[in-house]
Each structure stands twice: as structure tokens, then as C-alpha cells.
Write a protein that holds these residues in place. Sequence first.
Motif, PDB file in Angstrom:
ATOM      1  N   ILE A 172       0.833  -1.199   0.000  1.00  0.00           N
ATOM      2  CA  ILE A 172       0.000   0.000   0.000  1.00  0.00           C
ATOM      3  C   ILE A 172       0.872   1.255   0.000  1.00  0.00           C
ATOM      4  N   ALA A 173       2.006   1.225   0.646  1.00  0.00           N
ATOM      5  CA  ALA A 173       2.881   2.392   0.718  1.00  0.00           C
ATOM      6  C   ALA A 173       3.414   2.783  -0.653  1.00  0.00           C
ATOM      7  N   ARG A 174       3.363   1.881  -1.620  1.00  0.00           N
ATOM      8  CA  ARG A 174       3.892   2.157  -2.947  1.00  0.00           C
ATOM      9  C   ARG A 174       2.852   2.748  -3.888  1.00  0.00           C
ATOM     10  N   LEU A 175       1.586   2.692  -3.509  1.00  0.00           N
ATOM     11  CA  LEU A 175       0.514   3.137  -4.392  1.00  0.00           C
ATOM     12  C   LEU A 175       0.371   4.650  -4.366  1.00  0.00           C
ATOM     13  N   HIS A 176       0.151   5.237  -5.530  1.00  0.00           N
ATOM     14  CA  HIS A 176      -0.119   6.673  -5.600  1.00  0.00           C
ATOM     15  C   HIS A 176      -0.877   7.000  -6.876  1.00  0.00           C
ATOM     16  N   ALA A 177      -1.391   8.210  -6.937  1.00  0.00           N
ATOM     17  CA  ALA A 177      -2.120   8.692  -8.103  1.00  0.00           C
ATOM     18  C   ALA A 177      -1.508  10.013  -8.552  1.00  0.00           C
ATOM     19  N   SER A 178      -1.554  10.251  -9.849  1.00  0.00           N
ATOM     20  CA  SER A 178      -1.072  11.500 -10.436  1.00  0.00           C
ATOM     21  C   SER A 178      -2.109  12.004 -11.422  1.00  0.00           C
ATOM     22  N   LEU A 179      -2.134  13.315 -11.609  1.00  0.00           N
ATOM     23  CA  LEU A 179      -3.008  13.871 -12.633  1.00  0.00           C
ATOM     24  C   LEU A 179      -2.610  13.319 -13.988  1.00  0.00           C
ATOM     25  N   ARG A 180      -3.591  13.025 -14.826  1.00  0.00           N
ATOM     26  CA  ARG A 180      -3.290  12.546 -16.168  1.00  0.00           C
ATOM     27  C   ARG A 180      -2.855  13.726 -17.027  1.00  0.00           C
ATOM     28  N   ARG A 181      -1.807  13.513 -17.797  1.00  0.00           N
ATOM     29  CA  ARG A 181      -1.263  14.572 -18.648  1.00  0.00           C
ATOM     30  C   ARG A 181      -2.276  15.021 -19.689  1.00  0.00           C
TER      31      ARG A 181
END
Length: 76
Positions: free
Chosen positions: A5-14
Motif C-alpha cells: 500500500i505504501a507504494r501506491l499513488h495517483a497522479s493527474l493525467r497529462r
Amino acid sequence: MCSSIARLHASLRRDEQPTRDATTGEIRVPVALYDLDEHQGDTELVMSRAEAEALYATLRAKLAPAQVARTAEAVR
């Protein structure tokens, strides 16, 4: 030991912008989901207008002190 879980993240889509539904007022933010740096898929973060405004206010408050500090350093 790190859990996965510590590795999961989200980023805005380009090249994609948040949108607002004129009827419901929902705000949709397109995000890409990652496990560390491996793309896992795309989705939308859907918030009510009130939730989006609260998030924006919180982010602005967190970012404002950093901006003030950078400006002060640049003046020196």
C-alpha cells in the motif's frame, strides 16, 4: 518492512483537465494510478463541489507557506 500500500499513488493525467457537471455540480479529476512507478490504470476522482472546494482550500493553505518562503529566499 513496507507494505504494498505504501507504494501506491495517483497522479493527474497529462493533458487532461478536471471537469464540472453543470447539472450535479460534481467535479471530476482525471488521475492515473501507479504502483511505485508502474502504471496500473486510469480513473476519475469524483467529488461534490463542496468537497472540491474544501480540498482546494486545504491544498492552498499547505502550499502558501512554501510559496512565501521561496519568495523570501529569492529576495535575499
